[in-house]
Enzyme design. Structure first.
Site, PDB file in Angstrom:
ATOM      1  CG  ASP A  21      14.879   4.681  -0.242  1.00 56.72           C
ATOM      2  OD1 ASP A  21      14.855   5.010  -1.440  1.00 56.72           O
ATOM      3  OD2 ASP A  21      14.785   5.492   0.700  1.00 56.72           O
ATOM      4  CG  ASN A  23      15.037   7.807  -4.137  1.00 58.88           C
ATOM      5  OD1 ASN A  23      14.613   7.177  -3.175  1.00 58.88           O
ATOM      6  ND2 ASN A  23      14.265   8.186  -5.133  1.00 58.88           N
ATOM      7  CG  ASP A  29      14.656   3.083  -5.133  1.00 55.85           C
ATOM      8  OD1 ASP A  29      15.574   2.243  -5.194  1.00 55.85           O
ATOM      9  OD2 ASP A  29      14.775   4.184  -4.539  1.00 55.85           O
ATOM     10  CG  ASP A  98       2.495  -9.529  -9.258  1.00 59.99           C
ATOM     11  OD1 ASP A  98       1.359  -9.920  -9.574  1.00 59.99           O
ATOM     12  OD2 ASP A  98       3.004  -9.719  -8.135  1.00 59.99           O
ATOM     13  CG  ASP A 199      -3.155 -10.078  -8.127  1.00 59.50           C
ATOM     14  OD1 ASP A 199      -2.440 -10.248  -7.130  1.00 59.50           O
ATOM     15  OD2 ASP A 199      -4.258  -9.502  -8.088  1.00 59.50           O
ATOM     16  CD  GLU A 256      -2.925 -14.289  -5.325  1.00 60.38           C
ATOM     17  OE1 GLU A 256      -2.790 -14.050  -4.120  1.00 60.38           O
ATOM     18  OE2 GLU A 256      -3.427 -13.469  -6.117  1.00 60.38           O
ATOM     19  CG  HIS A 329       2.898  -9.610  -1.420  1.00 60.83           C
ATOM     20  ND1 HIS A 329       2.938 -10.719  -2.239  1.00 60.83           N
ATOM     21  CD2 HIS A 329       1.792  -8.919  -1.776  1.00 60.83           C
ATOM     22  CE1 HIS A 329       1.896 -10.688  -3.055  1.00 60.83           C
ATOM     23  NE2 HIS A 329       1.189  -9.606  -2.795  1.00 60.83           N
ATOM     24  CG  ASP A 330      -0.923 -11.051  -0.299  1.00 59.55           C
ATOM     25  OD1 ASP A 330      -0.768  -9.816  -0.191  1.00 59.55           O
ATOM     26  OD2 ASP A 330      -1.216 -11.615  -1.379  1.00 59.55           O
TER      27      ASP A 330
END
Ligand code: NOJ
Length: 561
Positions: A21, A23, A29, A98, A199, A256, A329-330
């Site tokens: 991050d 900010n 971000d 992605d 995806d 995927e 991430h899954d």
């Protein structure tokens, strides 16, 4: 054969919400990513797969896109993105974006229009059906619990959503949808992106009629997967996409694809078929699930894991191309899942890396894997953010499931295990943000963080770096054929790679016990040189064709005739 850059490269996956991050709003971000590119250069990765950064209401953290050509406000601006791409390219890092086009967000203007009336020009962009006997049109279950159908008041019928009700499935039968997709792909490719991770791309073609699936005793819904995974027109659609878009750029593509066999794998990735470069298969992600599925946590079945991976290795050799991964991430963190995240965290993380990276295919590293980040155990469901986890929990609590048992499943399998903020250093919130992070930080960041890893020459980070560099140096890692040995061992994952007059012997101890491993007869008379291992003390562990492995030890030997 022409050399393809994605064959000896290693891909690093960034989940932007949890990476860095810049900010202070507590959300990772794009400027945060740009600020950390030197870290990726230090690791030696050449490709980044960036999870979605497009405009999205974030029902599923960006996998629900409301504008395919704009950057999510929380992540920055298009200028920030262009600068990031520029800085990546300057460092020789390619960017894979992605592509989420099985479904859009329900807030995408197409759907906002489509749901208004049956004669709206966008109606056929989505999949609509009338209810049956006062119920949903069929009995398929959504990946995020409940029916795949949602009633739409203004039209008096239902739309299909394999994922959340805010992720309506696009209708790929509609030529206009396909050309919209190809146009948005070109938009990003013309901006200079180097490929796409697609995806759930094997779900875009559904069996006409959308037949009911078989309901298992005790369930309300059926899986339906056989009617939308690897459907009748999926290869035709991918070949069309390839012809119209992919073949016109020097890019890499990875699909995927859950629910595939190696035979499907060949269809998707054989170069002559002109579809995709590689796929993610999921078979090896089920080896610690019981008969009731993902949340029914079972101990790792190593023999099954080996069988599955060996099958993919041999069946795709020379016919297609594998992706190699433990984490994304899954998925839960692999060191907690298949390794030991306590006493032998460092050894087992390196062992798992060795075991994966010496196979044939393109390896993927998920952010934090390279420093051995672990699963998290948040005390309450209130601490979780993932829609899959929360929906499952609410549904099962309502059905009377035991809360403690549900939390055990969540601790082992929730996708949020992978989504806690990247642990950069020992400052508050692991150096991820100056604000309040959108999801809790794993409390172990004082011991596990990137700064510390970079200061320790024996860290997991430098071990990954060496594996990445080795793949560039040794064609056998990229091209060699695969042979599983000691397949019945419940402790050892051992295999050979063969290429021209060379052989690799890769030994991985999946336990905290010492093991003695016999070398196969085919190696007798040859002298092997130790290539890499995860114990600092490299005293020769082998004599007379055998090796003694310490807890979670990995050793790789290189033989030449
Ligand atoms: C697969 C993605 O990896 C996952 O995070 C997402 O929830 C579903 N597809 C739906 O897009």
């Amino acid at each position: 054969m022409e050399k393809q850059w994605w064959k000896d490269a290693v891909v690093y996956q960034i989940y932007p919400r949890s990476f860095m991050d810049s900010n202070g709003d507590g959300i990772g971000d794009i400027p945060g990513i740009t600020a950390k590119l030197d870290y990726l250069t230090a690791l030696g990765v050449e490709v980044v797969w960036l999870s979605p950064v497009y405009q999205s209401p974030n029902d599923d953290n960006g996998y629900d896109i409301s504008d395919y050509r704009a950057i999510m406000d929380e992540f920055g601006t298009m200028e920030d993105w262009e600068r990031m791409l520029d800085e990546m390219h300057k460092r020789g890092i390619r960017l894979v974006m992605d592509l989420v086009v099985n479904h859009s967000s329900d807030e995408h203007p197409w759907f906002v229009e489509a749901r208004k009336s049956k004669d709206n020009p966008y109606r056929d962009y989505y999949v609509w059906r009338d209810g049956k006997n006062g119920r949903e049109p069929n009995n398929w279950e959504s990946f995020f619990s409940g029916s795949v159908w949602e009633y739409n008041e203004p039209t008096g019928d239902y739309y299909l959503h394999l994922f959340s009700k805010k992720q309506p499935d696009l209708n790929w039968e509609n030529e206009k949808v396909r050309s919209e997709v190809y146009e948005l792909m070109k938009f990003w490719l013309d901006k200079g992106v180097d490929g796409f991770r697609m995806d759930v791309i094997n779900m875009i073609s559904k069996v006409p009629g959308l037949p009911d699936g078989n309901v298992e005793p005790g369930s309300e819904y059926a899986s339906g997967a056989q009617y939308y995974m690897n459907g009748p027109r999926v290869h035709e659609f991918l070949q069309e996409m390839n012809e119209q878009v992919l073949s016109r750029y020097d890019i890499m593509t990875v699909g995927e694809t859950g629910g595939v066999t190696p035979e499907h794998g060949v269809l998707y990735t054989n170069p002559e078929r002109k579809e995709l470069n590689m796929i993610f298969q999921f078979e090896h992600m089920d080896v610690d699930s019981g008969p009731l599925g993902k949340w029914d946590v079972a101990p790792l079945d190593l023999v099954r894991l080996k069988k599955i991976l060996a099958k993919w290795q041999t069946d795709l050799h020379g016919r297609g191309w594998n992706s190699l991964y433990w984490d994304n991430h899954d998925q839960p963190r692999v060191v907690s899942r298949f390794g030991d995240d306590g006493k032998y965290r460092v050894e087992s993380a390196k062992m798992l890396a060795t075991c994966l990276h010496f196979m044939q295919g393109t390896p993927y590293i998920y952010q934090g894997e390279e420093i051995g980040m672990t699963n998290v155990q948040f005390p309450s469901i209130e601490d979780y953010r993932d829609i899959e986890t929360i929906n499952m929990y609410n549904e099962r609590i309502a059905k009377g499931f035991d809360q403690v048992e549900l939390m055990k499943g969540i601790h082992a399998k929730s996708r949020d295990n992978a989504r806690t903020p990247m642990q950069w250093d020992e400052r508050e919130n692991a150096g991820f943000t100056d604000g309040t992070p959108w999801i809790g930080v794993n409390p172990n960041y004082h011991e596990i963080n990137a700064k510390q890893a970079m200061e320790d020459k024996n860290s997991i980070f430098y071990y990954y770096k060496e594996l990445i560099a080795m793949r560039k140096r040794l064609p056998i890692m990229v091209e060699g054929s695969f042979e599983l040995i000691h397949e019945d061992s419940t402790s050892l994952f051992a295999y050979l790679r063969h290429y021209e007059n060379e052989t690799l012997l890769v030994l991985n101890n999946f336990t905290a016990d010492e093991l003695t491993v016999e070398w196969p007869d085919s190696l007798s008379g040859l002298k092997g040189e130790r290539l890499i291992g995860n114990y600092e003390d490299v005293e020769s562990r082998s004599a007379d064709g055998e090796t003694n492995l310490r807890p979670w030890e990995s050793i790789v030997y290189h033989f030449r005739k």
